[in-house]
Scaffold this motif. Structure first.
Motif, PDB file in Angstrom:
ATOM      1  N   PHE A  49     -33.557 -42.806  20.927  1.00 18.49           N
ATOM      2  CA  PHE A  49     -33.337 -41.574  19.964  1.00 18.49           C
ATOM      3  C   PHE A  49     -34.470 -41.480  19.201  1.00 18.49           C
ATOM      4  CE2 PHE A  49     -28.995 -42.510  20.796  1.00 18.49           C
ATOM      5  CZ  PHE A  49     -28.300 -41.137  20.653  1.00 18.49           C
ATOM      6  N   ASN A  50     -35.420 -42.477  19.065  1.00 19.69           N
ATOM      7  CA  ASN A  50     -36.734 -42.316  18.239  1.00 19.69           C
ATOM      8  C   ASN A  50     -37.648 -41.111  19.278  1.00 19.69           C
ATOM      9  OD1 ASN A  50     -36.142 -43.507  16.160  1.00 19.69           O
ATOM     10  ND2 ASN A  50     -36.783 -45.396  17.006  1.00 19.69           N
ATOM     11  N   ARG A  51     -37.550 -41.553  20.350  1.00 16.64           N
ATOM     12  CA  ARG A  51     -38.324 -40.563  21.332  1.00 16.64           C
ATOM     13  C   ARG A  51     -37.627 -39.101  21.464  1.00 16.64           C
ATOM     14  NH1 ARG A  51     -38.373 -45.101  24.639  1.00 16.64           N
ATOM     15  NH2 ARG A  51     -36.907 -44.276  25.892  1.00 16.64           N
ATOM     16  N   GLN A  52     -36.349 -39.197  21.785  1.00 23.75           N
ATOM     17  CA  GLN A  52     -35.397 -37.706  22.056  1.00 23.75           C
ATOM     18  C   GLN A  52     -35.208 -37.398  20.644  1.00 23.75           C
ATOM     19  OE1 GLN A  52     -34.658 -37.626  26.294  1.00 23.75           O
ATOM     20  NE2 GLN A  52     -33.210 -36.782  24.810  1.00 23.75           N
ATOM     21  N   GLU A  53     -35.116 -35.868  20.245  1.00 23.32           N
ATOM     22  CA  GLU A  53     -34.376 -35.606  19.190  1.00 23.32           C
ATOM     23  C   GLU A  53     -33.092 -34.750  19.614  1.00 23.32           C
ATOM     24  OE1 GLU A  53     -36.329 -31.992  18.009  1.00 23.32           O
ATOM     25  OE2 GLU A  53     -37.372 -32.082  19.920  1.00 23.32           O
ATOM     26  N   LYS A  54     -32.763 -34.919  20.688  1.00 27.08           N
ATOM     27  CA  LYS A  54     -31.528 -34.252  20.979  1.00 27.08           C
ATOM     28  C   LYS A  54     -30.280 -34.812  20.486  1.00 27.08           C
ATOM     29  CE  LYS A  54     -31.055 -32.704  25.073  1.00 27.08           C
ATOM     30  NZ  LYS A  54     -31.247 -32.603  26.684  1.00 27.08           N
ATOM     31  N   HIS A  55     -29.397 -34.129  20.670  1.00 31.22           N
ATOM     32  CA  HIS A  55     -27.916 -34.659  20.338  1.00 31.22           C
ATOM     33  C   HIS A  55     -27.407 -35.153  21.960  1.00 31.22           C
ATOM     34  CE1 HIS A  55     -27.896 -32.668  16.677  1.00 31.22           C
ATOM     35  NE2 HIS A  55     -26.947 -33.036  16.394  1.00 31.22           N
TER      36      HIS A  55
ATOM     37  N   ALA B 240     -24.492 -37.631  24.159  1.00 34.01           N
ATOM     38  CA  ALA B 240     -23.141 -37.912  24.164  1.00 34.01           C
ATOM     39  C   ALA B 240     -23.412 -39.520  24.963  1.00 34.01           C
ATOM     40  CB  ALA B 240     -22.214 -37.433  24.953  1.00 34.01           C
ATOM     41  N   ALA B 241     -22.338 -40.326  24.356  1.00 36.05           N
ATOM     42  CA  ALA B 241     -22.479 -41.659  25.117  1.00 36.05           C
ATOM     43  C   ALA B 241     -22.891 -41.832  26.630  1.00 36.05           C
ATOM     44  CB  ALA B 241     -21.037 -42.333  24.875  1.00 36.05           C
ATOM     45  N   GLU B 242     -22.151 -41.074  27.560  1.00 32.43           N
ATOM     46  CA  GLU B 242     -22.503 -41.139  28.793  1.00 32.43           C
ATOM     47  C   GLU B 242     -23.998 -40.900  29.031  1.00 32.43           C
ATOM     48  OE1 GLU B 242     -22.164 -42.052  32.287  1.00 32.43           O
ATOM     49  OE2 GLU B 242     -20.507 -41.924  31.389  1.00 32.43           O
ATOM     50  N   GLU B 243     -24.405 -39.955  28.421  1.00 26.57           N
ATOM     51  CA  GLU B 243     -25.929 -39.486  28.560  1.00 26.57           C
ATOM     52  C   GLU B 243     -26.948 -40.715  28.097  1.00 26.57           C
ATOM     53  OE1 GLU B 243     -25.884 -34.838  27.916  1.00 26.57           O
ATOM     54  OE2 GLU B 243     -25.529 -36.086  25.982  1.00 26.57           O
ATOM     55  N   VAL B 244     -26.607 -41.144  26.876  1.00 26.97           N
ATOM     56  CA  VAL B 244     -27.080 -42.518  26.328  1.00 26.97           C
ATOM     57  C   VAL B 244     -27.027 -43.442  27.532  1.00 26.97           C
ATOM     58  CG1 VAL B 244     -27.245 -44.267  24.934  1.00 26.97           C
ATOM     59  CG2 VAL B 244     -26.531 -42.033  24.007  1.00 26.97           C
ATOM     60  N   HIS B 245     -26.109 -43.673  28.077  1.00 28.95           N
ATOM     61  CA  HIS B 245     -25.967 -44.739  28.998  1.00 28.95           C
ATOM     62  C   HIS B 245     -26.764 -44.409  30.307  1.00 28.95           C
ATOM     63  CE1 HIS B 245     -23.368 -47.015  32.185  1.00 28.95           C
ATOM     64  NE2 HIS B 245     -24.069 -47.896  31.774  1.00 28.95           N
ATOM     65  N   GLN B 246     -26.855 -43.464  30.948  1.00 32.93           N
ATOM     66  CA  GLN B 246     -27.741 -42.902  31.902  1.00 32.93           C
ATOM     67  C   GLN B 246     -29.167 -43.056  31.673  1.00 32.93           C
ATOM     68  OE1 GLN B 246     -26.831 -42.497  34.909  1.00 32.93           O
ATOM     69  NE2 GLN B 246     -24.768 -42.393  34.224  1.00 32.93           N
ATOM     70  N   LEU B 247     -29.342 -42.611  30.502  1.00 31.43           N
ATOM     71  CA  LEU B 247     -30.828 -42.659  30.009  1.00 31.43           C
ATOM     72  C   LEU B 247     -31.407 -44.096  29.816  1.00 31.43           C
ATOM     73  CD1 LEU B 247     -31.143 -39.439  27.731  1.00 31.43           C
ATOM     74  CD2 LEU B 247     -32.293 -39.998  29.858  1.00 31.43           C
TER      75      LEU B 247
ATOM     76  N   LYS C 201     -15.687 -34.642  22.185  1.00 32.03           N
ATOM     77  CA  LYS C 201     -16.811 -35.603  22.407  1.00 32.03           C
ATOM     78  C   LYS C 201     -17.700 -35.725  21.461  1.00 32.03           C
ATOM     79  CE  LYS C 201     -19.029 -35.568  26.363  1.00 32.03           C
ATOM     80  NZ  LYS C 201     -19.499 -34.616  27.782  1.00 32.03           N
ATOM     81  N   ALA C 202     -17.901 -37.097  21.084  1.00 34.88           N
ATOM     82  CA  ALA C 202     -18.731 -37.485  20.070  1.00 34.88           C
ATOM     83  C   ALA C 202     -20.175 -37.254  20.561  1.00 34.88           C
ATOM     84  CB  ALA C 202     -18.559 -38.847  19.680  1.00 34.88           C
ATOM     85  N   ARG C 203     -21.063 -36.870  19.825  1.00 34.14           N
ATOM     86  CA  ARG C 203     -22.347 -36.841  20.139  1.00 34.14           C
ATOM     87  C   ARG C 203     -23.413 -37.437  19.013  1.00 34.14           C
ATOM     88  NH1 ARG C 203     -20.512 -32.630  22.564  1.00 34.14           N
ATOM     89  NH2 ARG C 203     -20.664 -32.275  24.559  1.00 34.14           N
ATOM     90  N   PHE C 204     -24.550 -38.019  19.270  1.00 35.63           N
ATOM     91  CA  PHE C 204     -25.288 -38.969  18.345  1.00 35.63           C
ATOM     92  C   PHE C 204     -26.658 -38.228  18.234  1.00 35.63           C
ATOM     93  CE2 PHE C 204     -21.510 -41.255  20.172  1.00 35.63           C
ATOM     94  CZ  PHE C 204     -21.402 -42.002  18.899  1.00 35.63           C
TER      95      PHE C 204
ATOM     96  N   ILE D  87     -27.407 -28.129  21.133  1.00 39.38           N
ATOM     97  CA  ILE D  87     -27.327 -28.333  19.448  1.00 39.38           C
ATOM     98  C   ILE D  87     -28.631 -28.091  18.750  1.00 39.38           C
ATOM     99  CG2 ILE D  87     -26.323 -29.611  17.828  1.00 39.38           C
ATOM    100  CD1 ILE D  87     -24.300 -30.815  20.229  1.00 39.38           C
ATOM    101  N   VAL D  88     -28.773 -27.352  17.981  1.00 38.69           N
ATOM    102  CA  VAL D  88     -30.128 -27.186  17.050  1.00 38.69           C
ATOM    103  C   VAL D  88     -29.737 -27.440  15.584  1.00 38.69           C
ATOM    104  CG1 VAL D  88     -31.980 -25.858  16.206  1.00 38.69           C
ATOM    105  CG2 VAL D  88     -31.198 -25.676  18.608  1.00 38.69           C
TER     106      VAL D  88
END
Lengths: 133, 133
Positions: free
Chosen positions: A17-23, A25-32, A67-70, A89-90
């Motif tokens: 999250f320090n590198r990405q500034e996007k929102h 979702a949990a599944e995306e975080v998992h993949q990354l 869905k929750a996003r972070f 999301i902006v």
DNA sequence: ATCATTGCAAATCTTTTGCACACCA
DNA sequence: TGGTGTGCAAAAGATTTGCAATGAT
């Protein structure tokens, strides 16, 4: 509940999250985060997203799709502009709340803790796509 | 998609919202409408809540617990005050959006379709309970 | 050594969907 | 009659949880 222990999984998620500034979702975080820690489980991702949100390092928002996003919590108080076309999301830095709102809440004797504001619509790109059809 | 056909199930659900002014989740609607139609299925409730929302008879909102809740759409544009203690939801008729917000959206070339605003906090009753402890 | 954290899988919860039958227009 | 709506059960999608093993302090 969560006692801020530093594990490589937790660090990896926070760094993401320090590198990405996007929102995300949990599944995306998992993949990354898997690129870095291939064996990390989705359950661990969920637990850490929750822990990091609790301790204020992330901010969690539930969107209308349920869905929750972070996002990283480095930012100031802000709101969201959500594109109905591309789901992007902006952040909006301007808080739209007029002072009359406080009076209303006082009148109701409602103790506000936080609020959220979201605008849904179409971003520039999706607007153009729409108009082309 | 949905062609406004009038069935006893659909009528019963809509009538429920005409009597109640509370926000109801699908499961709650199911329980309540069962008094009248004991055999109505949860699936039918979901399909009708969706249909009724599409045709503007109900308004659907997804809350931070990830659950959708519905209310009769008789009301004007409004927002929500959500109690973190008792989960009760009260409508706010005042829309807090300041005119500067429009300028910001224009500047971003974002075409707004709708927005939502929610205040989370403690209602009078829950405030008192909190202070007693 | 202690206790939070992890991986894995199973469980939960909300919502959606396939299908055969029923019912509205 | 024709197509939408219904009930039932299974499926899907997101998130949570139990448990034994692992790892941080």
């Amino acid at each position: 509940m969560y006692n801020h222990r530093s594990t490589k999984q937790r660090r990896a998620i926070l760094e993401l999250f320090n590198r990405q500034e996007k929102h995300l979702a949990a599944e995306e975080v998992h993949q990354l985060v898997r690129f870095q820690l291939p064996k990390i489980s989705l359950g661990t991702v969920y637990r850490n997203l929750e822990a990091l949100s609790e301790q204020g390092d992330l901010q969690k928002t539930v969107f209308p799709d349920g869905k929750a996003r972070f996002e990283g919590a480095k930012h100031e108080h802000h709101h969201h502009m959500v594109c109905l076309g591309c789901s992007n999301i902006v952040d909006i830095s301007l808080c739209p709340v007029r002072p009359e709102m406080k009076d209303l809440l006082n009148a109701e004797e409602f103790e506000a803790v936080y609020h959220r504001f979201e605008v849904f619509g179409y971003c520039r790109d999706c607007r153009e796509k729409k108009n082309r059809n």
